[in-house]
Design an enzyme around this catalytic site. Structure first.
Site, short mmCIF file in Angstrom:
data_model
loop_
_atom_site.label_atom_id
_atom_site.label_comp_id
_atom_site.label_asym_id
_atom_site.label_seq_id
_atom_site.Cartn_x
_atom_site.Cartn_y
_atom_site.Cartn_z
N CYS A 155 0.83 -1.21 0.00
CA CYS A 155 0.00 0.00 0.00
C CYS A 155 0.87 1.26 0.00
O CYS A 155 1.37 1.68 1.04
CB CYS A 155 -0.93 -0.03 1.21
SG CYS A 155 -2.03 1.40 1.28
N CYS A 180 -0.50 4.14 2.05
CA CYS A 180 -0.33 3.92 3.50
C CYS A 180 1.12 4.15 3.93
O CYS A 180 1.39 4.78 4.94
CB CYS A 180 -0.72 2.49 3.88
SG CYS A 180 -2.29 1.96 3.24
N ASP A 181 2.05 3.60 3.18
CA ASP A 181 3.43 3.52 3.67
C ASP A 181 4.45 4.36 2.90
O ASP A 181 5.61 4.46 3.32
CB ASP A 181 3.87 2.04 3.67
CG ASP A 181 3.05 1.22 4.65
OD1 ASP A 181 2.59 1.79 5.66
OD2 ASP A 181 2.85 0.01 4.41
#
Ligand SMILES: Cc1cc2nc3c(=O)[nH]c(=O)nc-3n(C[C@H](O)[C@H](O)[C@H](O)COP(=O)(O)OP(=O)(O)OC[C@H]3O[C@@H](n4cnc5c(N)ncnc54)[C@H](O)[C@@H]3O)c2cc1C
Length: 314
Positions: free
Chosen positions: A138, A141-142
């Protein structure tokens, strides 16, 4: 099969952010929700470390800790949280039937499906070992954790192209590993990738190994035409080869797209079957974030509550 089916007003299948949020709302509306957690209690966030983008945690939170908080909040209002997997359903009449672990039959006035979607992985040992230590599925997300650094992303579809462009806005350089000499992504997305000076596309290339003992240090990429291998130092390795919605058992009854994502009526969590609602990643190809999953879990519980009220059962 156990003989007498158990009747439940509101059954929630899945225990990620969508399921727990639905549970909080359903429990506070006195719908006495019962939740089955499935094989991954807490959902996808239990396999990640820092979550920095869920509102309400100013210094971030560990994924498993956040899911424990959601669980406690759902329990506080009386959600009955159980171990078990929904293995079959029958949505052909009312009440709906759901089989748990192939042996327990439940009938339910409303069913909220929050079974998520599983990221597809390459299947390398190093990928599993370094998951959460540089390997991620992701970018949204990261990606932030790798700002100013060099990263690699594998995949050739629209999502991979979108995520590569997203990463290029944060990172010093993005290597995009593409198996063939072309991408599956739409022309416009490909153009954005190819014209981005921070993205280097490695055509006809496959990931041979992700290198690093405790964290990602490099990726070894093999050219499928020349068979030459090359080690590229990177700090982050993103896998963007697709997701699989956990919807197989529901597909005979519920409208879904060709990938299996359940279809909901726009602006609601309603499926094509009365009393069956879907929320979170199992119905969301586009956003796939904890906060959007939670938001749609709230919608599902409110829709379920209104459905019961209209029937005069609540
Ligand atoms: C490595 C990683 C890092 C991430 N980091 C972030 C981040 O920092 N921020 C962010 O917003 N998002 C992040 N995400 C995305 C986020 O985790 C998902 O968008 C979110 O978890 C989706 O929630 P969900 O409730 O729809 O499903 P999930 O979290 O996938 O939960 C699905 C639940 O359904 C259950 N289930 C499945 N099938 C059945 C069945 N047949 N019967 C019963 N239960 C079943 C599973 O056991 C699980 O409990 C990350 C994802 C990954 C993989």
């Amino acid at each position: 099969m156990e003989t007498t089916p158990e009747h439940i007003k509101c059954l929630i299948i899945g225990s990620g952010p969508a399921g727990y949020t639905a549970a909080i709302y359903a429990a506070r509306a006195n719908m006495q929700p019962v939740m089955y957690q499935g094989l991954q209690p807490g959902g996808q966030l239990t396999i990640t470390n820092d979550v920095e983008n869920f509102p309400g945690y100013p210094t971030g939170v560990m994924g498993p800790e956040m899911m424990e908080d959601l669980k406690k909040q759902a329990e506080r209002f009386g959600t009955d949280i159980r171990y078990g997997l929904a293995t079959a359903v029958d949505f052909s009449g009312h009440p709906h039937k759901v089989i748990i672990d192939e042996r327990k039959e439940i009938t339910a006035d409303t069913v909220i499906i929050a079974t998520g979607a599983s990221a597809k992985w390459l299947g390398l040992e190093s990928e599993a070992r370094l998951n959460g230590s540089g390997v991620s599925a992701c970018a949204v997300c990261d990606g932030f954790f790798y700002r100013g650094q060099e990263v690699a992303i594998v995949g050739a579809g629209d999502t991979a192209a979108e995520e590569a462009t997203y990463l290029a806005n944060l990172c010093e350089k993005v290597y995009m590993i593409v198996r063939k000499g072309e991408m599956r992504a739409s022309k416009i997305m490909q153009k954005r990738v190819v014209e981005n000076p921070k993205i280097e596309v490695l055509w006809n290339s496959v990931t041979d190994e992700i290198l690093g003992e405790h964290a990602v240090e490099a990726v070894r990429v093999k050219n499928t035409l020349t068979h030459e291998a090359r080690e590229i130092p990177v700090k982050g390795f993103f896998v963007a080869i697709g997701h699989e919605p956990n919807s197989t058992i529901f597909q005979p009854y519920l409208h879904h797209d060709e990938q299996g994502y359940l279809k909901t009526i726009p602006g609601s969590a309603k499926t094509n079957v009365d009393g069956v609602f879907a929320c979170g990643d199992v119905q969301d190809y586009t956003y796939r974030q904890a906060v959007t999953a939670a938001g749609s879990g709230c919608m599902a519980a409110l829709d379920a509550e209104r459905f019961l009220a209209a029937l005069g059962e609540h």
